[in-house]
Motif scaffolding. Sequence first.
Motif, short mmCIF file in Angstrom:
data_model
loop_
_atom_site.label_atom_id
_atom_site.label_comp_id
_atom_site.label_asym_id
_atom_site.label_seq_id
_atom_site.Cartn_x
_atom_site.Cartn_y
_atom_site.Cartn_z
N HIS A 69 0.91 -1.46 -0.13
CA HIS A 69 -0.08 0.00 0.01
C HIS A 69 0.76 1.64 -0.26
O HIS A 69 0.48 1.85 -1.09
CB HIS A 69 -0.81 -0.03 1.67
N THR A 96 -5.23 -0.69 -5.62
CA THR A 96 -5.62 -1.68 -4.90
C THR A 96 -7.11 -2.12 -5.43
O THR A 96 -8.32 -2.59 -5.14
CB THR A 96 -5.83 -0.50 -3.73
N THR A 121 -4.81 -11.17 2.72
CA THR A 121 -4.15 -10.56 4.20
C THR A 121 -4.76 -9.02 2.68
O THR A 121 -5.51 -8.29 2.83
CB THR A 121 -3.05 -9.73 4.05
N TRP A 122 -3.88 -9.12 1.51
CA TRP A 122 -4.47 -7.88 0.47
C TRP A 122 -6.08 -8.22 -0.15
O TRP A 122 -6.31 -7.36 -0.18
CB TRP A 122 -3.19 -7.86 -0.54
N MET A 152 -8.42 -6.88 3.31
CA MET A 152 -7.80 -4.99 2.85
C MET A 152 -8.98 -4.48 1.97
O MET A 152 -8.85 -3.50 2.33
CB MET A 152 -6.32 -4.56 2.58
N TRP A 153 -8.65 -4.87 0.91
CA TRP A 153 -9.64 -3.89 -0.57
C TRP A 153 -10.34 -4.84 -0.94
O TRP A 153 -10.88 -4.16 -1.97
CB TRP A 153 -8.67 -3.86 -1.78
#
Length: 346
Positions: free
Chosen positions: A170, A176, A202-203, A206-207
Motif C-alpha cells: 500500500h 488496490t 490479507t491483501w 484489505m481491499w
Amino acid sequence: MEFMKTNGRGILLCIGIAAPAWLLGRAFPVVGGPIFGILIGMALCLALRDKEMYRAGIAFTSKKILQAAVVLLGFGLNLGVIAQTGKQSLPIIICTITTSLVIAWLFHKATGTPGQISMLIGVGSSICGGSAVAATASVIDAKDEDIAQAISVIFFFNVLAAVLFPPLGHLLGFDTASGEAFGVFAGTAVNDTSSVTATAATWDSMWNLGTATLDKAVTVKLTRTLAIIPITMAIAFMQTRKEDVRERAEGKNVSVLSVFPMFILYFILASVITTAATGAGVPADIFTPLKELSKIFIIMAMAAIGLNTNVVELVKKGGKPILMGLCCWSGITVVSLVLQRVMGIW
C-alpha cells in the motif's frame, strides 16, 4: 513384517507428532504444519532418554518419506495452466532465484558458513521454502540439523513477509482495485506456499478483492515450484562431479544413477499426469487428496528432523544462517519490486 519391526516405532512416533502439527498448521497457516512438526520434534528430542528403538523409523521418515512428499507435490502442478499464466512472472522468477543463490554463495565464501546450510537457505529462499529444502536435502544428503536450521530461518522471514508486505504494498502504491500486481509480488517475493497464501489473502481482505490476489499469487508460486527440477538436477550434477573426483582418487568409478535424484523424475511424471488428466476433462479436485498427503508427509519428515535436532546447538549456530536468510530475503524483495516497476506491473 521385518520392515515394520525395524521402522514401525519411529514412523508411528512421527505420525503421532504430525497429526497435532497438521491441525495446528490449519489453525495458524502463517506458521504452517512443518514448523509445528519441527518444534514438537525438537521438544521431544530433549525429553526422550532412549531413542534407539525409534532411530531407524525416524531416519526412514526424514529421508524416504521426505522424497515421497516431493513426488506427491507434483500432483498439484498443471503445467498447462502454469505455462499460460506464468509468462508475465517468469523473468522475475528467474532473476529472484538467481539473486538468492548468488547471495547465498557469496555469503558462504565471505563468512565460512557451511556449504550445506548455505545451499539449503539459498534454494529454499528462492524457490518454495520447505518443499525446495526437502528436495535439495535429499540430493545433497544434508544433516538433519542443517535442514532444521534452514527451515527455521525461512519460516522467520516468511512470517515477516506476511506481516510487512501488505502495508508495504500500500505504501509503494500497488493497485488496490486489482490483485494482479500484488499477487505477482507475493508470488515471487514470499517463498513458502502457506505464507504466500496468507500474504495474498490479507491483501484481498484489505481491499475486498475476493480471491483475485490469492489466485494470481498461487499461480506464480506454482511456477516457481517448477524451478525445483533444474536446480536439483544441477546440484545432482555437481554432486556427481565431486563423487567422481573422490572415487577416481581411490581408483574407483562412480555411477551417475547412484547420486541422481530419481524422485525428481517421479515429481515430473506426477506433474505430467496431472496436466494430461485435467486436459482430458478430469476434475482437478481429484488430485486434492494426494496434495494433502504431500503436506502430511512433509510434516512427518519435519517431525523426524526435529527429533534428530538438538535445539540448544541450533540456537548456538543460528547467527550466520539468520543473517544469510536476511540477505537472501532482502535481495529477492528488492529485485522483485524493481523488475515489476521496470515491466510496468505496478
